[in-house]
Design a protein around this motif. Structure first.
Motif, PDB file in Angstrom:
ATOM      1  N   TYR A   1      31.332  40.584  48.507  1.00 55.22           N
ATOM      2  CA  TYR A   1      31.536  40.043  47.161  1.00 55.22           C
ATOM      3  C   TYR A   1      30.773  39.126  47.618  1.00 55.22           C
ATOM      4  O   TYR A   1      30.649  39.031  45.735  1.00 55.22           O
ATOM      5  CB  TYR A   1      33.105  39.455  46.947  1.00 55.22           C
ATOM      6  CG  TYR A   1      34.497  41.884  47.212  1.00 55.22           C
ATOM      7  CD1 TYR A   1      33.731  42.018  45.925  1.00 55.22           C
ATOM      8  CD2 TYR A   1      35.228  41.848  47.720  1.00 55.22           C
ATOM      9  CE1 TYR A   1      34.713  43.882  46.187  1.00 55.22           C
ATOM     10  CE2 TYR A   1      35.711  43.128  47.828  1.00 55.22           C
ATOM     11  CZ  TYR A   1      35.888  43.841  46.787  1.00 55.22           C
ATOM     12  OH  TYR A   1      36.486  44.903  46.860  1.00 55.22           O
TER      13      TYR A   1
ATOM     14  N   CYS B   1      29.307  38.552  40.169  1.00 55.80           N
ATOM     15  CA  CYS B   1      30.288  38.894  39.674  1.00 55.80           C
ATOM     16  C   CYS B   1      29.811  38.114  38.152  1.00 55.80           C
ATOM     17  O   CYS B   1      30.358  37.192  38.166  1.00 55.80           O
ATOM     18  CB  CYS B   1      31.510  38.697  40.529  1.00 55.80           C
ATOM     19  SG  CYS B   1      32.930  39.199  39.562  1.00 55.80           S
ATOM     20  N   TRP B   2      30.454  39.638  37.473  1.00 55.73           N
ATOM     21  CA  TRP B   2      30.121  39.547  35.918  1.00 55.73           C
ATOM     22  C   TRP B   2      31.490  39.518  35.323  1.00 55.73           C
ATOM     23  O   TRP B   2      31.548  41.203  35.521  1.00 55.73           O
ATOM     24  CB  TRP B   2      28.902  40.499  35.110  1.00 55.73           C
ATOM     25  CG  TRP B   2      27.459  40.059  35.889  1.00 55.73           C
ATOM     26  CD1 TRP B   2      27.369  38.798  36.018  1.00 55.73           C
ATOM     27  CD2 TRP B   2      26.308  41.292  35.217  1.00 55.73           C
ATOM     28  NE1 TRP B   2      25.447  39.380  36.229  1.00 55.73           N
ATOM     29  CE2 TRP B   2      25.574  39.556  35.506  1.00 55.73           C
ATOM     30  CE3 TRP B   2      26.305  41.602  34.359  1.00 55.73           C
ATOM     31  CZ2 TRP B   2      24.128  40.398  35.460  1.00 55.73           C
ATOM     32  CZ3 TRP B   2      25.585  42.116  33.746  1.00 55.73           C
ATOM     33  CH2 TRP B   2      23.866  41.679  34.088  1.00 55.73           C
ATOM     34  N   THR B   3      32.344  38.950  35.072  1.00 57.00           N
ATOM     35  CA  THR B   3      33.811  39.087  34.616  1.00 57.00           C
ATOM     36  C   THR B   3      33.863  37.950  34.158  1.00 57.00           C
ATOM     37  O   THR B   3      33.674  36.695  34.326  1.00 57.00           O
ATOM     38  CB  THR B   3      34.973  39.535  35.915  1.00 57.00           C
ATOM     39  OG1 THR B   3      35.853  40.090  35.271  1.00 57.00           O
ATOM     40  CG2 THR B   3      33.944  39.030  36.598  1.00 57.00           C
ATOM     41  N   SER B   4      35.009  37.314  33.370  1.00 58.09           N
ATOM     42  CA  SER B   4      35.537  36.380  33.489  1.00 58.09           C
ATOM     43  C   SER B   4      36.062  35.850  34.438  1.00 58.09           C
ATOM     44  O   SER B   4      36.323  35.889  35.038  1.00 58.09           O
ATOM     45  CB  SER B   4      36.673  36.918  32.249  1.00 58.09           C
ATOM     46  OG  SER B   4      37.929  37.156  33.088  1.00 58.09           O
TER      47      SER B   4
ATOM     48  N   LEU C   1      39.799  36.876  35.763  1.00 54.16           N
ATOM     49  CA  LEU C   1      39.497  37.786  36.308  1.00 54.16           C
ATOM     50  C   LEU C   1      38.688  37.727  37.762  1.00 54.16           C
ATOM     51  O   LEU C   1      39.564  37.774  38.824  1.00 54.16           O
ATOM     52  CB  LEU C   1      38.983  38.351  36.219  1.00 54.16           C
ATOM     53  CG  LEU C   1      39.528  39.858  36.425  1.00 54.16           C
ATOM     54  CD1 LEU C   1      40.866  40.079  35.900  1.00 54.16           C
ATOM     55  CD2 LEU C   1      39.078  41.213  35.171  1.00 54.16           C
ATOM     56  N   LYS C   2      38.338  36.587  37.763  1.00 56.41           N
ATOM     57  CA  LYS C   2      37.569  35.855  39.072  1.00 56.41           C
ATOM     58  C   LYS C   2      38.627  35.419  40.031  1.00 56.41           C
ATOM     59  O   LYS C   2      38.803  35.517  40.733  1.00 56.41           O
ATOM     60  CB  LYS C   2      35.815  35.582  38.823  1.00 56.41           C
ATOM     61  CG  LYS C   2      35.501  34.898  39.715  1.00 56.41           C
ATOM     62  CD  LYS C   2      34.526  34.623  39.417  1.00 56.41           C
ATOM     63  CE  LYS C   2      32.888  35.218  38.535  1.00 56.41           C
ATOM     64  NZ  LYS C   2      32.041  34.468  37.795  1.00 56.41           N
TER      65      LYS C   2
ATOM     66  N   SER D   1      40.526  37.711  41.437  1.00 57.89           N
ATOM     67  CA  SER D   1      40.145  38.404  42.173  1.00 57.89           C
ATOM     68  C   SER D   1      41.419  39.869  42.206  1.00 57.89           C
ATOM     69  O   SER D   1      41.362  40.135  43.684  1.00 57.89           O
ATOM     70  CB  SER D   1      40.172  37.703  43.426  1.00 57.89           C
ATOM     71  OG  SER D   1      38.921  37.033  42.838  1.00 57.89           O
TER      72      SER D   1
ATOM     73  N   TRP E   1      40.389  42.997  42.880  1.00 57.30           N
ATOM     74  CA  TRP E   1      39.521  43.836  44.225  1.00 57.30           C
ATOM     75  C   TRP E   1      39.847  43.303  45.127  1.00 57.30           C
ATOM     76  O   TRP E   1      39.080  44.559  46.038  1.00 57.30           O
ATOM     77  CB  TRP E   1      38.236  44.121  43.066  1.00 57.30           C
ATOM     78  CG  TRP E   1      37.496  42.680  42.742  1.00 57.30           C
ATOM     79  CD1 TRP E   1      36.881  41.795  43.920  1.00 57.30           C
ATOM     80  CD2 TRP E   1      37.601  41.869  41.743  1.00 57.30           C
ATOM     81  NE1 TRP E   1      36.556  40.568  43.154  1.00 57.30           N
ATOM     82  CE2 TRP E   1      36.835  40.667  42.399  1.00 57.30           C
ATOM     83  CE3 TRP E   1      37.350  42.033  40.609  1.00 57.30           C
ATOM     84  CZ2 TRP E   1      36.028  39.427  41.497  1.00 57.30           C
ATOM     85  CZ3 TRP E   1      37.359  41.082  39.662  1.00 57.30           C
ATOM     86  CH2 TRP E   1      36.641  39.821  39.858  1.00 57.30           C
TER      87      TRP E   1
ATOM     88  N   THR F   1      34.131  45.894  32.041  1.00 58.26           N
ATOM     89  CA  THR F   1      34.220  44.142  32.287  1.00 58.26           C
ATOM     90  C   THR F   1      34.347  43.806  33.669  1.00 58.26           C
ATOM     91  O   THR F   1      33.634  42.812  33.228  1.00 58.26           O
ATOM     92  CB  THR F   1      35.504  43.819  31.881  1.00 58.26           C
ATOM     93  OG1 THR F   1      37.199  44.425  33.004  1.00 58.26           O
ATOM     94  CG2 THR F   1      36.341  44.316  30.983  1.00 58.26           C
ATOM     95  N   THR F   2      33.687  44.021  34.689  1.00 62.99           N
ATOM     96  CA  THR F   2      33.615  43.389  35.931  1.00 62.99           C
ATOM     97  C   THR F   2      33.063  44.747  36.036  1.00 62.99           C
ATOM     98  O   THR F   2      33.396  45.751  37.146  1.00 62.99           O
ATOM     99  CB  THR F   2      34.756  43.542  37.096  1.00 62.99           C
ATOM    100  OG1 THR F   2      35.823  42.668  36.088  1.00 62.99           O
ATOM    101  CG2 THR F   2      34.570  42.306  37.864  1.00 62.99           C
TER     102      THR F   2
END
Length: 192
Positions: free
Chosen positions: A42, A47-50, A53-54, A57, A59, A129-130
């Protein structure tokens, strides 16, 4: 007439042998994938996300992860914009309270058109979104057990990052089986 029947019999036997050989090859490939843990770097992927959310994480702590690896030989936009097909798997993230997560790893290669289309689709919310962008091909370098064939590039990982199931969710039977496995594993882990 006998020679025609004999020729037909040879063709059928050859076809059956080829099918058995192909099934055996697929089984061996999946066993090879299951022989080592999958590394998802990772911190080395963009990482393309808000930002919110980042920061969370989800995930990283998910018990189950469905990895969708899209490399430069595939049309990443073609795969990612089919959100309606992936919707049941995307909805499962919320339903599972983030115990399950879809991980989209995209290696768009050096083709500027691929980058432009990917960026445009992401901006217009045509993709999940991610996304994890692997511009340096790190994911495959870290996972030499993963085959190059696209049919093996979507797989379910357990909490130890071991491969549990392999299959493309665009096939409705594979998608339904994937969802059933996820629900079963999560319900069993919630009983513990």
């Amino acid at each position: 007439m006998k020679s025609l029947y004999f020729l037909f019999l040879i063709v059928v036997c050859s076809f059956i042998t080829a099918c058995d050989s192909n099934k055996s090859k697929i089984k061996n490939t999946i066993e090879q994938m299951q022989s080592a843990q999958i590394v998802i770097p990772y911190d080395k992927l963009d990482c393309w996300t808000s930002d919110s959310l980042k920061k969370i994480s989800p995930w990283k702590n998910a018990k189950l992860k469905l990895v969708h690896y899209i490399d430069s030989t595939q049309c990443s936009s073609c795969y990612l914009v089919k959100k309606q097909v992936l919707e049941p798997l995307l909805n499962l993230e919320e339903e599972s309270n983030n115990q399950f997560c879809n991980i989209f790893i995209v290696h768009p290669g050096n083709n500027s058109r691929n980058w432009k289309v990917l960026t445009n689709n992401y901006k217009h919310k045509s993709t999940p979104t991610t996304l994890f962008i692997d511009s340096l091909h790190i994911f495959m370098d870290k996972n030499p057990n993963l085959p190059k064939e696209v049919m093996f590039h979507t797989f379910l990982l357990d909490e130890k990052n071991s491969v549990v199931f392999v299959g493309n969710p665009f096939n409705v039977n594979i998608r339904n089986k994937t969802i059933a496995i996820i629900k079963h594993k999560l319900s069993n882990s919630n009983k513990d």
